[in-house]
Motif scaffolding. Sequence first.
Motif, PDB file in Angstrom:
ATOM      1  N   TYR A 125       0.827  -1.209   0.000  1.00  0.00           N
ATOM      2  CA  TYR A 125       0.000   0.000   0.000  1.00  0.00           C
ATOM      3  C   TYR A 125       0.864   1.263   0.000  1.00  0.00           C
ATOM      4  N   LEU A 126       1.896   1.294   0.826  1.00  0.00           N
ATOM      5  CA  LEU A 126       2.753   2.475   0.883  1.00  0.00           C
ATOM      6  C   LEU A 126       3.428   2.734  -0.459  1.00  0.00           C
ATOM      7  N   GLY A 127       3.702   1.681  -1.205  1.00  0.00           N
ATOM      8  CA  GLY A 127       4.342   1.865  -2.501  1.00  0.00           C
ATOM      9  C   GLY A 127       3.369   2.150  -3.627  1.00  0.00           C
ATOM     10  N   THR A 137       9.523   8.756  -3.587  1.00  0.00           N
ATOM     11  CA  THR A 137       9.622  10.215  -3.488  1.00  0.00           C
ATOM     12  C   THR A 137       9.272  10.719  -2.096  1.00  0.00           C
ATOM     13  N   SER A 138       8.538   9.921  -1.330  1.00  0.00           N
ATOM     14  CA  SER A 138       8.153  10.323   0.024  1.00  0.00           C
ATOM     15  C   SER A 138       9.302  10.078   0.990  1.00  0.00           C
ATOM     16  N   THR A 139       9.817  11.138   1.612  1.00  0.00           N
ATOM     17  CA  THR A 139      10.893  10.960   2.579  1.00  0.00           C
ATOM     18  C   THR A 139      10.409  10.178   3.800  1.00  0.00           C
ATOM     19  N   ASP A 140       9.120  10.295   4.118  1.00  0.00           N
ATOM     20  CA  ASP A 140       8.574   9.535   5.245  1.00  0.00           C
ATOM     21  C   ASP A 140       8.588   8.037   4.960  1.00  0.00           C
ATOM     22  N   ILE A 141       8.174   7.653   3.750  1.00  0.00           N
ATOM     23  CA  ILE A 141       8.152   6.236   3.397  1.00  0.00           C
ATOM     24  C   ILE A 141       9.572   5.695   3.308  1.00  0.00           C
ATOM     25  N   VAL A 142      10.491   6.488   2.758  1.00  0.00           N
ATOM     26  CA  VAL A 142      11.896   6.069   2.721  1.00  0.00           C
ATOM     27  C   VAL A 142      12.417   5.862   4.137  1.00  0.00           C
ATOM     28  N   ARG A 177       2.127  13.996   5.167  1.00  0.00           N
ATOM     29  CA  ARG A 177       2.891  13.253   6.168  1.00  0.00           C
ATOM     30  C   ARG A 177       2.428  11.803   6.212  1.00  0.00           C
ATOM     31  N   ILE A 178       3.382  10.893   6.234  1.00  0.00           N
ATOM     32  CA  ILE A 178       3.114   9.466   6.350  1.00  0.00           C
ATOM     33  C   ILE A 178       3.810   8.962   7.612  1.00  0.00           C
ATOM     34  N   ALA A 179       3.034   8.523   8.583  1.00  0.00           N
ATOM     35  CA  ALA A 179       3.596   8.004   9.830  1.00  0.00           C
ATOM     36  C   ALA A 179       2.781   6.804  10.276  1.00  0.00           C
ATOM     37  N   LEU A 180       3.456   5.821  10.842  1.00  0.00           N
ATOM     38  CA  LEU A 180       2.763   4.633  11.329  1.00  0.00           C
ATOM     39  C   LEU A 180       2.080   4.927  12.657  1.00  0.00           C
ATOM     40  N   ALA A 181       0.861   4.437  12.797  1.00  0.00           N
ATOM     41  CA  ALA A 181       0.164   4.533  14.080  1.00  0.00           C
ATOM     42  C   ALA A 181       0.860   3.593  15.081  1.00  0.00           C
ATOM     43  N   PRO A 182       0.737   3.850  16.366  1.00  0.00           N
ATOM     44  CA  PRO A 182       1.410   2.991  17.356  1.00  0.00           C
ATOM     45  C   PRO A 182       1.083   1.511  17.190  1.00  0.00           C
ATOM     46  N   ARG A 213       9.457  -6.802   2.509  1.00  0.00           N
ATOM     47  CA  ARG A 213       9.115  -7.549   1.289  1.00  0.00           C
ATOM     48  C   ARG A 213       8.031  -6.809   0.505  1.00  0.00           C
ATOM     49  N   GLY A 214       7.021  -6.286   1.206  1.00  0.00           N
ATOM     50  CA  GLY A 214       5.973  -5.540   0.516  1.00  0.00           C
ATOM     51  C   GLY A 214       6.506  -4.268  -0.121  1.00  0.00           C
ATOM     52  N   LEU A 215       7.412  -3.570   0.571  1.00  0.00           N
ATOM     53  CA  LEU A 215       7.987  -2.345   0.021  1.00  0.00           C
ATOM     54  C   LEU A 215       8.855  -2.648  -1.206  1.00  0.00           C
ATOM     55  N   ILE A 216       9.666  -3.707  -1.127  1.00  0.00           N
ATOM     56  CA  ILE A 216      10.477  -4.086  -2.291  1.00  0.00           C
ATOM     57  C   ILE A 216       9.595  -4.527  -3.451  1.00  0.00           C
ATOM     58  N   HIS A 217       8.538  -5.280  -3.174  1.00  0.00           N
ATOM     59  CA  HIS A 217       7.646  -5.738  -4.234  1.00  0.00           C
ATOM     60  C   HIS A 217       6.898  -4.585  -4.892  1.00  0.00           C
TER      61      HIS A 217
END
Length: 253
Positions: free
Chosen positions: A70-72, A203-208, A148-153, A168-172
């Motif tokens: 999803y993030l990708g 491109t998202s520094t948060d996701i990186v 802004r992209i941040a993970l919830a607790p 694995r999901g991010l690489i895929h």
Amino acid sequence: MYDQVTREHAVALHRSGLTFSEVSRSTGISRFAIREWTARITPSPRMTAECPVKGGKVPRADYAYLLGLYLGDGCISEGRRGVHALRIACGNVWPGLIEECARAIASVMPYNSVSRVQAPGCTSVVSTSKHWPCLFPQHGPGPKHLRRIALAPWQQRIMDTRPWELLRGLIHSDGCRIINWTTRTVGGETRRYEYPRYFFTNTSTDIVRIFTDTLDAVGVHWKAVKRPSGAVNVSIARRDSVALMDEHIGPKY
């Protein structure tokens, strides 16, 4: 001719924002039938099932993998009557990725059907539910790199226990495994040497940052370079780190 589950699924796809033509192409059902069902069918218990987050029934491994996808390459769009559609765009050159994505979605949201919508060069894996915004609170209007992209607790707690599935999901989605090579002359003989490495670009520094923080957590060495386009390219090239990635991730398929 069609059972109730099939009818409700087609109606849910339309209410998620797909046109009658798009639903027809993805299901093989005529536009006339879908239009008729939409006018008659009200949401069933499957469409309004308990939220997995509130019910504490999120399957950790499959959710971590799906979060990476999803993030990708994912998005959530609001349709009619409060039903939302999760769409993950998968390249057609990796049929195994399409199947893995569909399997993970079905695991996370087991009471809802999963559809595949074809487009030039890719397949969007789609599922509709009122609860996708709960599962992915990162959703919102506009491109991810502009917000802004941040993970919830509660998400971070899952990622702490399932880091490799997230990676694995991010690489895929936005990564790859490639083979670099060079030649050297040894004793008058030209030899070819190959160097596998992994790349992740976003491109998202948060996701990186989510990606690199997770690499740090599992002991993978990385380097990052910012491109003129604004995207950040993360490279994993050290032999021991590549071996770790191969053990847990491997190339797309």
